[in-house]
Write a protein that holds these residues in place. Structure first.
Motif, PDB file in Angstrom:
ATOM      1  N   UNK A 152       0.861  -1.178   0.000  1.00  0.00           N
ATOM      2  CA  UNK A 152       0.000   0.000   0.000  1.00  0.00           C
ATOM      3  C   UNK A 152       0.899   1.230   0.000  1.00  0.00           C
ATOM      4  N   UNK A 153       0.726   2.112  -0.979  1.00  0.00           N
ATOM      5  CA  UNK A 153       1.498   3.356  -1.064  1.00  0.00           C
ATOM      6  C   UNK A 153       0.576   4.535  -0.775  1.00  0.00           C
ATOM      7  N   UNK A 154       1.052   5.450   0.034  1.00  0.00           N
ATOM      8  CA  UNK A 154       0.235   6.613   0.387  1.00  0.00           C
ATOM      9  C   UNK A 154       1.146   7.730   0.864  1.00  0.00           C
ATOM     10  N   UNK A 155       0.537   8.885   1.125  1.00  0.00           N
ATOM     11  CA  UNK A 155       1.218  10.028   1.730  1.00  0.00           C
ATOM     12  C   UNK A 155       0.698  10.164   3.150  1.00  0.00           C
ATOM     13  N   UNK A 156       1.578  10.533   4.072  1.00  0.00           N
ATOM     14  CA  UNK A 156       1.197  10.568   5.488  1.00  0.00           C
ATOM     15  C   UNK A 156      -0.063  11.395   5.716  1.00  0.00           C
ATOM     16  N   UNK A 157      -0.146  12.550   5.080  1.00  0.00           N
ATOM     17  CA  UNK A 157      -1.280  13.447   5.321  1.00  0.00           C
ATOM     18  C   UNK A 157      -2.601  12.857   4.868  1.00  0.00           C
ATOM     19  N   UNK A 158      -2.581  11.930   3.922  1.00  0.00           N
ATOM     20  CA  UNK A 158      -3.831  11.385   3.389  1.00  0.00           C
ATOM     21  C   UNK A 158      -4.031   9.915   3.740  1.00  0.00           C
ATOM     22  N   UNK A 159      -3.258   9.403   4.715  1.00  0.00           N
ATOM     23  CA  UNK A 159      -3.458   8.014   5.110  1.00  0.00           C
ATOM     24  C   UNK A 159      -4.893   7.831   5.603  1.00  0.00           C
ATOM     25  N   UNK A 160      -5.580   6.832   5.068  1.00  0.00           N
ATOM     26  CA  UNK A 160      -7.016   6.707   5.331  1.00  0.00           C
ATOM     27  C   UNK A 160      -7.362   5.855   6.545  1.00  0.00           C
ATOM     28  N   UNK A 161      -6.359   5.405   7.274  1.00  0.00           N
ATOM     29  CA  UNK A 161      -6.634   4.666   8.503  1.00  0.00           C
ATOM     30  C   UNK A 161      -6.961   3.207   8.312  1.00  0.00           C
ATOM     31  N   UNK A 162      -6.845   2.703   7.099  1.00  0.00           N
ATOM     32  CA  UNK A 162      -7.176   1.293   6.871  1.00  0.00           C
ATOM     33  C   UNK A 162      -6.254   0.390   7.694  1.00  0.00           C
ATOM     34  N   UNK A 163      -6.752  -0.735   8.197  1.00  0.00           N
ATOM     35  CA  UNK A 163      -5.885  -1.640   8.961  1.00  0.00           C
ATOM     36  C   UNK A 163      -4.855  -2.312   8.062  1.00  0.00           C
ATOM     37  N   UNK A 164      -3.680  -2.511   8.603  1.00  0.00           N
ATOM     38  CA  UNK A 164      -2.612  -3.175   7.869  1.00  0.00           C
ATOM     39  C   UNK A 164      -2.701  -4.679   8.083  1.00  0.00           C
ATOM     40  N   UNK A 165      -2.075  -5.471   7.220  1.00  0.00           N
ATOM     41  CA  UNK A 165      -1.995  -6.912   7.485  1.00  0.00           C
ATOM     42  C   UNK A 165      -1.316  -7.159   8.826  1.00  0.00           C
ATOM     43  N   UNK A 166      -1.609  -8.298   9.437  1.00  0.00           N
ATOM     44  CA  UNK A 166      -1.040  -8.583  10.758  1.00  0.00           C
ATOM     45  C   UNK A 166       0.473  -8.590  10.715  1.00  0.00           C
ATOM     46  N   UNK A 167       1.066  -9.129   9.643  1.00  0.00           N
ATOM     47  CA  UNK A 167       2.514  -9.106   9.465  1.00  0.00           C
ATOM     48  C   UNK A 167       2.843  -8.022   8.458  1.00  0.00           C
ATOM     49  N   UNK A 168       3.449  -6.946   8.934  1.00  0.00           N
ATOM     50  CA  UNK A 168       3.762  -5.846   8.028  1.00  0.00           C
ATOM     51  C   UNK A 168       4.892  -5.010   8.607  1.00  0.00           C
ATOM     52  N   UNK A 169       5.444  -4.162   7.773  1.00  0.00           N
ATOM     53  CA  UNK A 169       6.325  -3.089   8.211  1.00  0.00           C
ATOM     54  C   UNK A 169       6.034  -1.875   7.359  1.00  0.00           C
ATOM     55  N   UNK A 170       6.588  -0.735   7.770  1.00  0.00           N
ATOM     56  CA  UNK A 170       6.303   0.524   7.093  1.00  0.00           C
ATOM     57  C   UNK A 170       7.613   1.149   6.625  1.00  0.00           C
TER      58      UNK A 170
END
Length: 310
Positions: free
Chosen positions: A182-200
Motif C-alpha cells: 500500500x502506497x500513500x502520503x502521510x497526510x492522506x493516510x485513510x486509517x485502513x488496517x494493515x496486514x497482521x505481518x507488516x512493516x512501514x
C-alpha cells in the motif's frame, strides 16, 4: 536450543538442515501461526509462547531444560525477534540461531533501497514517539511495527512533526503468496488496517512547518516545555561535549528540571540509558513530556530526592 527462522511462505522455505532440526525436535515452541504450520506431530510436544511473554518465559525455559527444543520464529530471529530475548536469558552458548531472509532485507529489495542508504527503526514493543528521533529531510526509514493500526500511528506522528508529505509504503506478508503493498502520503493516510505481518517504509519529506530537531547537542530553548528551570543552550552543548556519550552509555541526571541534558544525552544513540531524578512531581511529568516529544520516550524518570535515588 535451536531457533529456526521461517519465511512467510511457511516451512517449505526452510533449508534442508533447518528442516531436519524441526523434524528431530522433541519440543517445538512458537506462536500459534508457526505451530499451525506443523500440523499433527505425534510424539512431539507443541508449546505456544506464554502471554504475556516475559513474565512466563523463565518458567517455560526451566520446564524444557534437557529436551531437544526447536523454536520457530519469523524471518531473522535477531531482527526485533525472539532470538535476542533467548540469548539474553540463556547466554549465546545455549542458543543457536538459523535465520531466514529478514523482513528488512525483503523490504529493501522491494523498495530498491541500499542498506547503507536507509535506517532501521523498531517500534515493536516500543512507543511510537521513538520514531521522532530519526526524522530528517530525505531520510529513508524501514520501520518495524506491530498492531494493525501502526501505519495510522506512524502517519499521525509524521503529520505532527511537519512531515505530512512523506511517502508511506506498507508492505504486508513479505515473501508469501499473499504479499501486499500500500502506497500513500502521510497526510492522506485513510486509517485502513494493515496486514497482521507488516512493516512501514518511510521516505521523509520535510514541510515548512517541520520542527524535528537536529541530533547535535544544544537544542534551542524553544524545544523544551519548561518553567524557567532549563539549562541554557550553550551550557548543554558544552556539557555534552565533555561527557562525550558513546553508544550504550548510562547517565544519572540529578535534579533534572526540564530534563534537557539527559534528553540530549539519550538522543545521541538509541542504546544510551538515562535516569532523570526529579523530586517535584510537576517537573517530573514535564520531563516525561519533553522526552516523548524529542523521541526518547524510554528515558526513565525517578520521582525522588537525589540522595534517595542513588
Amino acid at each position: 536450543m535451536d531457533v529456526v527462522g521461517v519465511g512467510a511462505a511457511g516451512l517449505g522455505t526452510l533449508a534442508p538442515d533447518a528442516r531436519r532440526l524441526v523434524d528431530a525436535a522433541e519440543v517445538v515452541v512458537g506462536g500459534d501461526r508457526h505451530l499451525d504450520m506443523l500440523g499433527e506431530r505425534p510424539g512431539v510436544r507443541l508449546v505456544p509462547w506464554p502471554s504475556p511473554l516475559l513474565p512466563g518465559l523463565r518458567a517455560l525455559l526451566d520446564d524444557l531444560s534437557g529436551r531437544r527444543v526447536v523454536v520457530l520464529a519469523s524471518g531473522d530471529p535477531h531482527v526485533s525477534g525472539i532470538g535476542s530475548t533467548l540469548v539474553r536469558e540463556l547466554g549465546p552458548e545455549a542458543v543457536r540461531v538459523h535465520p531466514a531472509v529478514s523482513s528488512v532485507a525483503l523490504a529493501r529489495a522491494r523498495m530498491g533501497w541500499a542498506a547503507e542508504e536507509c535506517e532501521v527503526v523498531t517500534l515493536v514493543g516500543r512507543d511510537v514517539d521513538r520514531l521522532r528521533r530519526d526524522l530528517a529531510p530525505r531520510a529513508r526509514l524501514v520501520v518495524l511495527t506491530s498492531g494493525e493500526d501502526a501505519p495510522a500511528r506512524v502517519a499521525a506522528l509524521l503529520v505532527d512533526e511537519g512531515y505530512a508529505g512523506s511517502r508511506l509504503t506498507v508492505l504486508g506478508d513479505l515473501g508469501s503468496p499473499d504479499e501486499s503493498r500500500i502506497d500513500a502520503v502521510a497526510a492522506s493516510w485513510d486509517g485502513r488496517p494493515a496486514p497482521r505481518l507488516h512493516l512501514v517504509c518511510v521516505e521523509c519529506s520535510q514541510g515548512p512547518a517541520s520542527r524535528a530537531p537536529s541530533l547535535v547537542p544544544g537544542l534551542p530553548e524553544t524545544a523544551y516545555e519548561n518553567d524557567g528551570q532549563l539549562t541554557k543552550r550553550v551550557v548543554r552543548a558544552a556539557a555534552l561535549a565533555h561527557l562525550a556519550p558513546r553508544p550504550g552509555d548510562v547517565m544519572w541526571d540529578l535534579g533534572a528540571g526540564a530534563g534537557s541534558v539527559g534528553i540530549e544525552f539519550a538522543r545521541q544513540h538509541p542504546r544510551n540509558e538515562v535516569h532523570a531524578v526529579e523530586r517535584d512531581p510537576e517537573r517530573a511529568a514535564r520531563v516525561r513530556r519533553n522526552a516523548r516529544a524529542l523521541g526518547v520516550p524510554g528515558l526513565r524518570v525517578v520521582e525522588a530526592w537525589s540522595a534517595d535515588a542513588l
